[in-house]
Design a protein around this motif. Structure first.
Motif, PDB file in Angstrom:
ATOM      1  N   VAL A   1     -21.153-102.822  50.111  1.00 41.84           N
ATOM      2  CA  VAL A   1     -22.474-102.085  48.971  1.00 41.84           C
ATOM      3  C   VAL A   1     -22.143-101.757  48.069  1.00 41.84           C
ATOM      4  O   VAL A   1     -23.621-102.131  47.222  1.00 41.84           O
ATOM      5  CB  VAL A   1     -22.732-100.586  50.049  1.00 41.84           C
ATOM      6  CG1 VAL A   1     -23.410-100.297  49.648  1.00 41.84           C
ATOM      7  CG2 VAL A   1     -22.929-101.468  52.100  1.00 41.84           C
ATOM      8  N   PHE A   2     -21.627-101.310  47.450  1.00 38.49           N
ATOM      9  CA  PHE A   2     -21.246-101.187  46.011  1.00 38.49           C
ATOM     10  C   PHE A   2     -21.066-102.424  45.367  1.00 38.49           C
ATOM     11  O   PHE A   2     -21.803-102.359  44.231  1.00 38.49           O
ATOM     12  CB  PHE A   2     -20.096-100.042  45.985  1.00 38.49           C
ATOM     13  CG  PHE A   2     -19.261 -99.479  44.003  1.00 38.49           C
ATOM     14  CD1 PHE A   2     -19.734 -98.862  43.883  1.00 38.49           C
ATOM     15  CD2 PHE A   2     -18.254-100.146  43.915  1.00 38.49           C
ATOM     16  CE1 PHE A   2     -20.689 -98.251  42.439  1.00 38.49           C
ATOM     17  CE2 PHE A   2     -18.644 -99.712  42.515  1.00 38.49           C
ATOM     18  CZ  PHE A   2     -19.187 -99.010  41.749  1.00 38.49           C
ATOM     19  N   ASN A   3     -20.597-103.338  45.543  1.00 44.75           N
ATOM     20  CA  ASN A   3     -20.028-104.771  45.097  1.00 44.75           C
ATOM     21  C   ASN A   3     -21.784-105.414  44.782  1.00 44.75           C
ATOM     22  O   ASN A   3     -21.816-106.104  43.980  1.00 44.75           O
ATOM     23  CB  ASN A   3     -19.280-105.253  46.271  1.00 44.75           C
ATOM     24  CG  ASN A   3     -19.204-106.778  45.454  1.00 44.75           C
ATOM     25  OD1 ASN A   3     -19.832-107.737  46.202  1.00 44.75           O
ATOM     26  ND2 ASN A   3     -18.674-107.376  44.649  1.00 44.75           N
ATOM     27  N   ALA A   4     -22.523-104.961  45.988  1.00 46.32           N
ATOM     28  CA  ALA A   4     -24.066-105.516  45.502  1.00 46.32           C
ATOM     29  C   ALA A   4     -24.681-105.138  44.703  1.00 46.32           C
ATOM     30  O   ALA A   4     -25.362-105.326  44.208  1.00 46.32           O
ATOM     31  CB  ALA A   4     -24.947-105.260  46.745  1.00 46.32           C
ATOM     32  N   ILE A   5     -24.325-104.087  44.106  1.00 48.10           N
ATOM     33  CA  ILE A   5     -24.987-102.873  43.136  1.00 48.10           C
ATOM     34  C   ILE A   5     -24.139-103.675  41.400  1.00 48.10           C
ATOM     35  O   ILE A   5     -24.547-103.930  40.573  1.00 48.10           O
ATOM     36  CB  ILE A   5     -25.132-101.812  43.173  1.00 48.10           C
ATOM     37  CG1 ILE A   5     -25.977-100.839  44.704  1.00 48.10           C
ATOM     38  CG2 ILE A   5     -25.604-101.449  42.063  1.00 48.10           C
ATOM     39  CD1 ILE A   5     -25.750-100.526  44.780  1.00 48.10           C
ATOM     40  N   PHE A   6     -22.529-103.026  41.878  1.00 48.23           N
ATOM     41  CA  PHE A   6     -22.158-103.479  40.894  1.00 48.23           C
ATOM     42  C   PHE A   6     -20.741-104.251  41.018  1.00 48.23           C
ATOM     43  O   PHE A   6     -19.944-104.170  42.053  1.00 48.23           O
ATOM     44  CB  PHE A   6     -21.572-102.587  39.300  1.00 48.23           C
ATOM     45  CG  PHE A   6     -20.184-102.150  38.649  1.00 48.23           C
ATOM     46  CD1 PHE A   6     -21.290-102.763  38.092  1.00 48.23           C
ATOM     47  CD2 PHE A   6     -19.389-102.423  38.934  1.00 48.23           C
ATOM     48  CE1 PHE A   6     -20.709-102.752  35.952  1.00 48.23           C
ATOM     49  CE2 PHE A   6     -18.671-102.879  38.128  1.00 48.23           C
ATOM     50  CZ  PHE A   6     -19.252-103.646  36.647  1.00 48.23           C
ATOM     51  N   PRO A   7     -21.212-105.608  41.052  1.00 48.63           N
ATOM     52  CA  PRO A   7     -21.205-106.232  39.923  1.00 48.63           C
ATOM     53  C   PRO A   7     -22.383-106.997  39.561  1.00 48.63           C
ATOM     54  O   PRO A   7     -23.766-106.582  38.987  1.00 48.63           O
ATOM     55  CB  PRO A   7     -20.468-107.182  39.034  1.00 48.63           C
ATOM     56  CG  PRO A   7     -19.850-107.670  40.540  1.00 48.63           C
ATOM     57  CD  PRO A   7     -19.725-105.941  41.180  1.00 48.63           C
ATOM     58  N   HIS A   8     -22.792-107.333  40.887  1.00 45.30           N
ATOM     59  CA  HIS A   8     -24.254-107.881  40.725  1.00 45.30           C
ATOM     60  C   HIS A   8     -25.831-107.746  40.155  1.00 45.30           C
ATOM     61  O   HIS A   8     -26.382-108.360  39.931  1.00 45.30           O
ATOM     62  CB  HIS A   8     -24.039-108.772  42.502  1.00 45.30           C
ATOM     63  CG  HIS A   8     -22.920-109.382  43.275  1.00 45.30           C
ATOM     64  ND1 HIS A   8     -22.918-110.591  42.713  1.00 45.30           N
ATOM     65  CD2 HIS A   8     -22.355-109.433  44.072  1.00 45.30           C
ATOM     66  CE1 HIS A   8     -21.465-110.892  43.255  1.00 45.30           C
ATOM     67  NE2 HIS A   8     -21.276-109.661  43.695  1.00 45.30           N
ATOM     68  N   LEU A   9     -26.112-106.541  40.954  1.00 42.80           N
ATOM     69  CA  LEU A   9     -27.686-106.188  40.285  1.00 42.80           C
ATOM     70  C   LEU A   9     -27.226-105.559  38.684  1.00 42.80           C
ATOM     71  O   LEU A   9     -28.170-106.295  38.241  1.00 42.80           O
ATOM     72  CB  LEU A   9     -27.537-104.940  41.604  1.00 42.80           C
ATOM     73  CG  LEU A   9     -29.171-104.203  41.027  1.00 42.80           C
ATOM     74  CD1 LEU A   9     -30.266-105.441  40.870  1.00 42.80           C
ATOM     75  CD2 LEU A   9     -29.583-103.476  41.325  1.00 42.80           C
ATOM     76  N   ILE A  10     -26.215-104.934  38.499  1.00 46.21           N
ATOM     77  CA  ILE A  10     -26.552-104.056  37.298  1.00 46.21           C
ATOM     78  C   ILE A  10     -26.030-105.847  35.923  1.00 46.21           C
ATOM     79  O   ILE A  10     -26.859-106.247  35.091  1.00 46.21           O
ATOM     80  CB  ILE A  10     -24.565-103.307  36.946  1.00 46.21           C
ATOM     81  CG1 ILE A  10     -25.283-102.298  37.491  1.00 46.21           C
ATOM     82  CG2 ILE A  10     -24.471-103.247  35.576  1.00 46.21           C
ATOM     83  CD1 ILE A  10     -26.568-101.673  37.610  1.00 46.21           C
TER      84      ILE A  10
END
Length: 160
Positions: A81-90
């Motif tokens: 879940v965290f990986n989807a936000i950082f780094p991908h989304l950021i």
């Protein structure tokens, strides 16, 4: 819960396939978010990480009474879940270019993993403290493991 664990495996597999196809080429552009990686290095690492994710899921499925199996699995859930936000989304926002893995991260990993986490919390199988600590520990392990896997790939397949 069994069907949700299968969905976790499905989601992480599709996410890792998306990354395996496009991330090595994307990583060749200078960025703070990604070191340059060859296709063989990345493919080796992503296969090992996927195997570890499957092992965590099936260990929890077959040994639900094992705290260690539970903690590793929920650590994977939270880390993805965290990986989807950082780094991908950021990275996508800051670099103004699509970061491979964002689509499957947002459309598969976040909803499926969040649903599993919700079910585990609702059924009192985990508590927030376990989720947070497991996510941090497994996240650190995975982040530390990735460069080691890249290095192993160079040693095992030096000519690719």
């Amino acid at each position: 819960m069994e069907h949700l664990i299968i969905f976790f495996c499905f989601a992480i597999t599709l996410h890792n396939i998306e990354e395996a196809i496009w991330l090595p080429q994307w990583s060749q552009k200078p960025s703070k978010f990604q070191m340059a990686v060859t296709p063989s290095e990345f493919h080796f690492a992503v296969i090992i990480i996927t195997i570890l994710a499957y092992l965590s899921a099936f260990s929890y499925l077959y040994f639900p009474e094992s705290d260690l199996a539970k903690w590793i699995f929920i650590g994977f859930l939270g880390s993805m879940v965290f990986n989807a936000i950082f780094p991908h989304l950021i990275a996508t926002i800051l670099l103004k270019t699509y970061a491979p893995g964002l689509l499957t991260g947002l459309l598969l990993n976040i909803p499926i993993n969040s649903l599993i986490i919700y079910e585990l919390l609702e059924n009192h199988l985990i508590i927030w403290k376990e989720l947070i600590i497991s996510t941090v520990i497994i996240g650190i392990i995975l982040l530390s493991l990735i460069p080691l896997l890249f290095k192993m790939s160079r040693k095992l397949c030096p000519y690719t």
